[in-house]
Design an enzyme around this catalytic site. Sequence first.
Site, PDB file in Angstrom:
ATOM      1  N   ARG A  77       0.851  -1.186   0.000  1.00  0.00           N
ATOM      2  CA  ARG A  77       0.000   0.000   0.000  1.00  0.00           C
ATOM      3  C   ARG A  77       0.890   1.240   0.000  1.00  0.00           C
ATOM      4  NH1 ARG A  77      -2.057   0.988   4.443  1.00  0.00           N
ATOM      5  NH2 ARG A  77      -1.389  -0.787   5.669  1.00  0.00           N
ATOM      6  N   ALA A 257       1.210  -6.419  11.405  1.00  0.00           N
ATOM      7  CA  ALA A 257       2.330  -7.132  12.040  1.00  0.00           C
ATOM      8  C   ALA A 257       2.150  -7.323  13.536  1.00  0.00           C
ATOM      9  CB  ALA A 257       3.654  -6.413  11.756  1.00  0.00           C
ATOM     10  N   CYS A 258       0.906  -7.342  13.989  1.00  0.00           N
ATOM     11  CA  CYS A 258       0.633  -7.574  15.416  1.00  0.00           C
ATOM     12  C   CYS A 258      -0.165  -8.852  15.658  1.00  0.00           C
ATOM     13  CB  CYS A 258      -0.087  -6.374  16.020  1.00  0.00           C
ATOM     14  SG  CYS A 258       0.942  -4.902  16.147  1.00  0.00           S
ATOM     15  N   GLY A 259      -0.272  -9.708  14.642  1.00  0.00           N
ATOM     16  CA  GLY A 259      -0.823 -11.036  14.867  1.00  0.00           C
ATOM     17  C   GLY A 259      -2.319 -11.179  14.719  1.00  0.00           C
ATOM     18  N   ASN A 373       6.564  -8.262   2.285  1.00  0.00           N
ATOM     19  CA  ASN A 373       5.111  -8.067   2.206  1.00  0.00           C
ATOM     20  C   ASN A 373       4.483  -9.002   1.162  1.00  0.00           C
ATOM     21  OD1 ASN A 373       2.727  -6.701   3.117  1.00  0.00           O
ATOM     22  ND2 ASN A 373       2.715  -5.492   1.239  1.00  0.00           N
ATOM     23  N   ARG A 406       1.769  -3.087  19.482  1.00  0.00           N
ATOM     24  CA  ARG A 406       3.053  -3.769  19.707  1.00  0.00           C
ATOM     25  C   ARG A 406       3.920  -2.835  20.543  1.00  0.00           C
ATOM     26  NH1 ARG A 406       6.728  -7.572  17.197  1.00  0.00           N
ATOM     27  NH2 ARG A 406       5.093  -8.327  15.806  1.00  0.00           N
ATOM     28  N   ASN A 502      -2.244 -17.174  23.943  1.00  0.00           N
ATOM     29  CA  ASN A 502      -3.133 -16.011  24.076  1.00  0.00           C
ATOM     30  C   ASN A 502      -4.549 -16.443  24.470  1.00  0.00           C
ATOM     31  OD1 ASN A 502      -1.037 -14.289  23.409  1.00  0.00           O
ATOM     32  ND2 ASN A 502      -1.538 -14.242  21.241  1.00  0.00           N
TER      33      ASN A 502
END
Length: 596
Positions: A77, A257-259, A373, A406, A502
């Site tokens: 993007r 990128a934070c899952g 990416n 994060r 988690n």
Amino acid sequence: MSTSPAARPTSNAHLLGWVDEMAKLCKPDRVYWCDGSEAEKKRLTDDAVAAKVLIPLDQQKWPGCHYHHSNSSDVARVEHLTFICTPTKEQAGPTNNWMEPKEAYRKLGAIFDGSMKGRTMYVVPYVMGPSTSPFAKVGIEITDSVYVALNMGIMARMGKVALDRLGDSDEFNRGLHSVADCNPERRFICHFPQDNTIWSVGSGYGGNALLGKKCLALRIASYLAKNEGWLAEHMLILEAESPTGEKQYVAAAFPSACGKTNFAMMIPPAAFPGWKIRTVGDDISWMRVGEDGRLWAVNPENGYFGVAPGTNRKTNPNAMDSVRKDTIFTNVARTPDGDIWWEGMDHEAPAELIDWKGQPWKKGSTEKAAHPNSRFTAPAKNNPAISPLVDDPKGVPISAIIFGGRRSTTVPLVLEAFNWTHGVYLGSTMGSETTAAATGQVGVVRRDPMAMLPFIGYDCGSYLQHWLDMQSRIPNPPKIFLVNWFRKSAEGKFLWPGYGDNMRVLKWMLDRAAGRAPAQETLLGYTPGDAGLDLHGLDVSKDAIAAATRIDLGEWEQELESQSEWFEKLGKTLPRPLALQRELLLERVRAARKVK
């Protein structure tokens, strides 16, 4: 100029007139109306292979899968070339790039003029959301890219189903896309919220070219949601089923990128027998108030556009199963015999590969074989853990909303907001750390409210006010939580194992949402306290858990100073209740420091 198939498969005068107008502008050799059938998919795939747009993979190992590599300047993007085109700059707000609508139409119109000469114009009708749902929105994307048409067939409900839903209505998103000459100097992604229109030129990359995804489902939809009284959010939706058969649903917003995909497809640890997590969606949630006063959510998408590097059997086995067939891989590495590889896969790289640029690559090279990416486009139905309610037109009832960034310091493992307003404050100030290359300063926090910073289709302060206003519309609101899986020790090691573990934090949140778990009140919000999390079978020291959940007053004074700078950037539309939340927390922190 010829038109097929079945000439024009609709009598909708609004649609036909617009398609004719765009064809006159772009001047294609041929206009093709997509019908979304399996026969069409095979035909377009064969066309793409013949044109070397797609490369078939080994069909024994990867049935129905193909490979695509993009122009090396067109891999992500482009936020700096993404514009919100509202009548005034104030309506776009300080966090968006703005272009005056007439100027944008003129500027992009000059690039679109003749851009499809010698090419086919694909007319791609699609529905975001289950086609019979009151949530559903119809879009028509005109594109000169067969790659885009095939990807849209995976990511949305595409073809005849959309035309049937539209009927004779004028209510559809008008999306015009051309790769043109793929020149970064002539690349623009423009959104016209008042016109329900998107023009994107100069890029074939997913987020810039698959207009149903970020462009319609978030930027345009967030504007529609504000006017219509609902929420369009950058959130996964998951279903959690307990061993007793109770099902609860949560929506969670994490920045890139934070899952997010890993959480949506989580497999509970062995210490949680009988628990099942199923995916409703991994990226976008549209939420409306139901007749029962609860917030109900649908996933507007029909596929997954996931980041490949780092995906493996340990981090996300369900994603690995989802990409085994009928998937398009973009900018990963491949072998001459039709296999694929990316960094972080389960096995080491083969001795030799063809990298994402199409160049030979040897093991031990300092260059990445797959682009960081690089992506997979996979049908949602491939996911072995998909929720049976994924196509339910009513959606699913949301018990909890989770925000998470994060952060290596400061933010504890989990917090529950005191109330809706406090929860909106937590979401408005969330963020992730970056490295400021110019100064070498590590840990600069990039604020990303609700993980929506690049995707809000209007002024950010007004967007946060809309969140506050929703409280009066939701008689039975979900609880709001803030999580941080990424806190580190002084030695730089993650304190919390993450991934399947988690589930331990999720279970506490679900129990809190159901009113059956204790909590400890702190100055930041409610926490599980010493005994609130189920840690049996977890090989992590008590000291690490204590460090992951610690509230450091000094760090919070710095955090609140940083939040003040962020709020100043939002300007005069920042909602006063959010500024007040920050001030009250600062008072609580200072009072606690005096007591200490």
